[in-house]
Enzyme design. Structure first.
Site, short mmCIF file in Angstrom:
data_model
loop_
_atom_site.label_atom_id
_atom_site.label_comp_id
_atom_site.label_asym_id
_atom_site.label_seq_id
_atom_site.Cartn_x
_atom_site.Cartn_y
_atom_site.Cartn_z
N GLU B 60 0.80 -1.23 0.00
CA GLU B 60 0.00 0.00 0.00
C GLU B 60 0.82 1.27 0.00
O GLU B 60 0.43 2.28 -0.59
CB GLU B 60 -0.95 0.01 1.19
CG GLU B 60 -2.13 -0.94 1.05
CD GLU B 60 -1.76 -2.39 1.21
OE1 GLU B 60 -0.67 -2.68 1.73
OE2 GLU B 60 -2.56 -3.26 0.80
N HIS B 129 -11.76 -6.00 8.16
CA HIS B 129 -12.42 -5.72 6.88
C HIS B 129 -13.71 -4.95 7.14
O HIS B 129 -14.70 -5.08 6.42
CB HIS B 129 -12.72 -7.01 6.12
CG HIS B 129 -11.52 -7.79 5.72
ND1 HIS B 129 -10.81 -8.55 6.60
CD2 HIS B 129 -10.89 -7.92 4.52
CE1 HIS B 129 -9.79 -9.15 5.97
NE2 HIS B 129 -9.82 -8.78 4.71
#
Ligand SMILES: Cc1ncc(C[n+]2csc(CCOP(=O)(O)OP(=O)(O)O)c2C)c(N)n1
Ligand SMILES: Cc1ncc(C[n+]2csc(CCOP(=O)(O)OP(=O)(O)O)c2C)c(N)n1
Ligand SMILES: [Mg+2]
Ligand SMILES: [Mg+2]
Lengths: 358, 327, 327, 358
Positions: B60, B129
């Site tokens: 990321e 998540h």
């Protein structure tokens, strides 16, 4: 300086697994049984998912051989595991029971790792020296380095093993962990289970190198490549890494070439990005039949023994499934518990003091 | 006008901007052949190819940092962070680099990037998540933070974000992707950044919220309407820069303000709204500015039982409206 | 009792804890021979050696992540991040790992680490050696965030932080290091986490603040006292968990609340205090909860001229107190 | 696959610098002049600091040779630089004037990089394709990769060069940048100026490897080690890297072994952690006299030319100092400007559209 990359060939170098590994036949059958049990639990999880009884499955199918071989060289109770979501076989090797694994799969209150708070395959077990894992990949490499540092500073013989996929190794944390482990020659092993994909992203878009283990040289540690279908090759590589670690010779980077026999998870349709040939090639590299045939060929596993294992596995999987499905959900009243330490019955907040360094 | 799901609106917004401007590229994990784990980029790789739809490594910080560099050299990168929960490795690149490049260079460099990320709970995603991350970015000068609630806004705001010369964090509540449908014009339109909207007019209580919670708030407003409580619902749409005028005008009218978000309450974005209202609308308040927010746990647990206990629901919002109205 | 500077108190706190508990180690960049860039660890390497005072590579995520692992295996790591501005590469390890380990393991693992970091402006540090970062951590369940203002508290709170079973972010305003001196007992004492203190009693206005700003607030309180404005100053000391009771008791008494911090205002920690007061003390407020905070720029610029324009001063606080008192 | 590490020997391989480098004598003298100018400006900054006229100095002394040699192989206006705080010589090579550098040192309004907002040695120059740098180390490696990606996608011939110290290379961002650059074979060069210290942390506590360039193999790119006192060796290594980049053959990792002749910065007292022998050894590796002697020995720099350069440098440094010291501070009213884009006179917010990829 290590720049050499040792490769343990996929072809069993000896027709006699006992001679090659130095492990007794019973132990070899036990390793096979563990792989079969992991596979059985994993296949059951998919059935539960497709029949709507569990929300999510992320599979270890294809990775069992590498993990079973690696863990055969470790000592549960002494060594530490930092697993990821394909570490089912390693969890069994370190003592987790099928029931516990199914409790985790169902997210029940008695899930030993998180009490139902984490998604399936997010393992942890304080009783087994299995450190609690998160979803963000690669972070556990640093935790393994820290665990190994503590062991080294206190002079305790322990090996910390961080497991992850090849995609995770590209995270900055893994670089920083290997760099630190190399400097302090920590008793740590990085096990990379390279299945050639990060979800849909193929190897060539993950890195420019074929073998991640070549990176070991950049941290002055040995890089070892093993074929994940060669269970005993994995065992031998880890045995060497463990003796290095315990001798104070530092960390080892082990890359096991494995195959992902399923989609990335129950949410993934891998036919969208993998060719039929690719999938077929992968199925051809299933470690379970490979190891079974190896034992058979050596006369270490006869029909009866194999049938017994198959039957036992089915029984264990059925029992675990029924047990976990019937088990209690977490109490919603516990939603905000354990955000911070809670006083024990003695009103004590602090864990018992650990042996010092000084 | 066609009826589209939220995720279709996002996909169209990306596609239309890529067609409009050859400098727009999309990059992220699995955004290529797979089309993203939520299929937000489905079809883009087929249309625009490897050069403009880039499957990145699982890194990321690289996704954000490479976007910054590519923007400095003339591209308009739209990065996808697969789940907002995984944006933390990129914090240094987003906050210390992207947000500060224009300021630190005294306006001689900019950072025209858009970072999309699905966030929020309610899909059995467990602790990693399901997270809400808006508070971390809303605090940072130099960033813009957009959180749409409807397909129309999603497409119009995404277009504006991509064209914006500054870094935009574009947060999509994943629960909206397939559960919400709405009209989306086929032609060219944009929705400006930095403007809130009043989705429902009311006189008794103002609910200030964004994203999925807008729908829950409207639902709650319906419920209490039967009891004679007329609720006004303000959808912020952009939380930085904030459309303070719209929020204050509404609260000055109703005299009561309820702030709602899914993220945990302490130090959450709702505190900024509450503080703003408490300071700027003090003389108009007939009741305490109230926050209804997620519990003080790190995120929504996986177990359905725990997840349900965690979630903000229309019922909880309705109850809070009643309490405030009765004050 | 001896008079010590703030930095001496920090150093003594580290030394005393290392002497008390062999499991305490210190790690960070330049903490060894050099003794840290501010000399917070000066002398520790000479006394405790390479094993317990570890010069790390220039890698903050590693510093946090290795601390987490070492704590899991029985050590008590005290990590130094050389400047708070450089804590962002460690965000993922701190927020997604350290803060969530206990929760995600349902209490079966903990994370007894302390992370020290100098923060704040006023030393010509420019954009990247002046930042305030408390808002990012104060929002995160599972973390504790401590910001002392006096040498006495610095030593007592640091000891408590090191002994605490949960991860503590310990922020030291670098301007305090040598400019502030105070009494520090030689013997064993601790200051509990999570308790604010009233540094000055007053009836007209409550100023809620922490760190360096406490001194500026006390100075401002002196100035306005001459004008008959009696100001109460609340030093939070720990901003998470927050001692809400002390804050609310004070505001319920004075009816007026001014929140002061150096960090930029929008979405800053002050918003939480303002929101809390606006909701819990609504019926007691005789004026709007007011925030005095740093400007909406990424940090304090280097140029002395710009830095001065940036800084919160006793004058600015006094002016805000006057305005609020006159409301 | 590259696993080989090319080492350019520190000893000039030819007594004739012109023949060795293919650069005309005048250009070689120009390189020397640039190094001398960088040194002059740097030494003056210390005087200004010690006399209380500037708050802070972070020095490039000892690094000038590597940077001057490297930049001689680059094309200002075409290529991009992503500098760090020891990149003074590179800034001059890319066209920054002594006055501009002193404006930056004093933090004046006309500092081209930040208008006085950033600390000294935090460079940037839109007019020179010098990207704005921050303090957090290593981040610029990813920006260089992004710049190189844009160049590649648009088919423009540009090379992006990220410069940093060896300590910075241990940051996760550098790993992620090299990994990405390797995959896409980007026109990028990572220049590591290895001076053996990260402030006080010595090489052996920074990494377990002697040469960081060995890491290049882990990203399938060449790793090149050059002696920073061998200016032309640096030039030759970069010339090769640039032609690889422009030929589409991908990135290069260049490690220049340099010496830090001063403390880390004006806030650092390096005698606290470095031995006298270590410091003396460092002084013996000063690239400025080394290159001067090389040119002298080859008869390319006579007394008169050298004296002229010395005089010119003094004049430029005096002029730059007086100019910058007298220059205006930023207007405090601009404190919150340029947090976001500001409309131009045409009320236009958006930069002119760049050429597309499609
Ligand atoms: C930091 C982070 N980013 C993204 C994800 C989403 N994600 C989960 S698994 C995965 C792919 C992992 O690939 P690899 O490391 O090769 O392991 P594999 O699944 O192939 O065994 C991704 C992108 C994540 N979990 N963490
Ligand atoms: C992320 C980050 N952490 C810490 C620092 C503080 N710091 C500035 S320079 C430096 C040492 C850098 O060493 P190296 O990369 O070898 O470059 P050198 O100064 O030796 O040229 C440190 C720790 C920083 N600037 N950025
Ligand atoms: Mg993989
Ligand atoms: Mg260095």
């Amino acid at each position: 300086m290590y720049s050499r990359v040792v490769t343990h060939s996929g072809a069993p170098t000896s027709p006699d697994p006992v001679a090659r590994s130095g492990l007794p036949a019973a132990r070899l059958r036990e390793i096979y049984r563990l792989m079969a049990l992991a596979r059985g639990l994993d296949e059951r999880a998919w059935i539960l998912n497709r029949s709507g009884r569990v929300h999510f499955v992320i599979s270890a199918q294809g990775h069992e051989g590498a993990e079973a071989g690696i863990c055969a060289a470790l000592t549960p109770g002494r060594d530490w595991l930092l697993p990821y979501y394909r570490s089912m076989a390693a969890m069994l090797a370190f003592g987790m029971t099928p029931r516990e694994l199914m409790l985790q799969q169902f997210g029940r209150a008695d899930d030993p790792g998180s009490g139902g708070r984490q998604m399936p395959a997010h393992y942890g077990g304080a009783a087994y020296r299995i450190f609690s894992g998160s979803s963000p990949v690669g972070t556990q490499a640093l935790h393994a380095a820290g665990i190994a540092l503590a062991a080294k500073l206190r002079g305790e013989s322990q090996v910390a093993v961080a497991m992850m996929g090849e995609g995770a190794t590209n995270q900055g944390d893994v670089h920083e962990a290997l760099n630190f482990a190399g400097i302090h020659r920590l008793p740590m092993v990085l096990l990379v289970e390279n299945n050639g994909y990060a979800i849909s992203v193929p190897a060539e878009k993950e890195t420019a190198v074929r073998d991640l283990a070549v990176r070991a040289a950049g941290y002055n540690m040995p890089g070892v490549i093993v074929d994940g279908t060669d269970v005993l090759g994995c065992y031998l590589a880890m045995r060497e890494a463990v003796s290095r670690a315990l001798a104070g010779d530092g960390p080892t980077f082990i890359e096991a070439k494995v195959t992902r026999l399923t989609g990335h998870s129950s949410d993934d349709q891998q036919t969208k990005y993998r060719t039929e040939d690719d999938l077929a090639e992968g199925r051809g590299r299933d470690p379970l039949p490979a190891f079974r045939d190896e034992l058979r060929a050596a006369g270490l596993l006869d029909e009866a023994a194999e049938a017994a294992i198959t039957a036992e596995v089915r029984g264990l999987v059925d029992d675990a499934t029924d047990f976990a499905e019937a088990a209690a959900d977490p109490d919603p009243g516990t939603l905000t518990r354990h955000v911070y330490a809670e006083p024990d019955d003695a009103g004590q907040l602090h864990p018992p003091p650990a042996p010092g360094v000084g | 006008m066609a009826i589209h799901t939220f995720i279709e609106a996002i996909r169209e917004g990306l596609r239309d901007e890529m067609r409009r401007d050859g400098a727009v590229i999309v990059l992220g994990e699995d955004v290529g052949k797979k089309g993203g784990v939520f299929f937000a980029t489905d079809g883009l790789w087929a249309e625009f190819g490897d050069d403009r739809v880039i499957d990145t490594p699982l890194t990321e910080s690289m996704i954000a940092g490479v976007s910054i560099g590519a923007a400095a050299n003339g591209l308009r990168p739209v990065a996808e962070i697969q789940f907002a929960d995984f944006i933390f490795p990129a914090m240094n690149q987003i906050i210390q680099e992207a947000a500060r490049i224009r300021y630190r260079s005294n306006g001689t460099f900019g950072c025209a990037i858009t970072i999309r990320a699905p966030f929020g709970a309610g899909v059995h995603g467990g602790l990693y998540h399901s997270q809400s991350v808006e508070a971390f970015f809303a605090h940072v000068p130099g960033l813009k933070v957009v959180i749409p609630s409807t397909p129309y806004d999603a497409k119009g705001l995404l277009r504006s974000a991509i064209r914006d010369p500054d870094p935009v964090i574009f947060l999509e509540h994943k629960k909206l992707y397939r559960s919400v449908r709405g009209e989306v014009p086929d032609g060219e339109y944009t929705v400006p950044l930095g403007r809130a909207t009043v989705n429902r007019e009311g006189s008794r209580v103002t609910v200030v919220t964004y994203g999925l919670m807008v729908h829950h708030a409207l639902n709650a407003a319906e419920r209490v309407a039967g009891e004679g409580i007329e609720t006004e619902v303000v959808d912020l749409r952009t939380i930085r820069p904030l459309d303070a005028a719209t929020v204050l005008a509404s609260v000055r009218k109703t005299g009561k303000c309820l702030v709602v978000h899914e993220d945990n309450r302490f130090g959450g974005f709702g505190a900024e709204i509450a503080a703003l209202v408490a300071e700027e609308a003090f003389d108009y308040l007939d009741g305490p500015v109230t926050r209804l927010a997620g519990p003080e746990s790190p995120a929504a647990p996986y177990s359905s039982v725990l997840e349900e206990a965690f979630l903000i629901t229309p019922e909880k919002i309705a109850a809070a409206i009643r309490t405030l109205a009765a004050y």
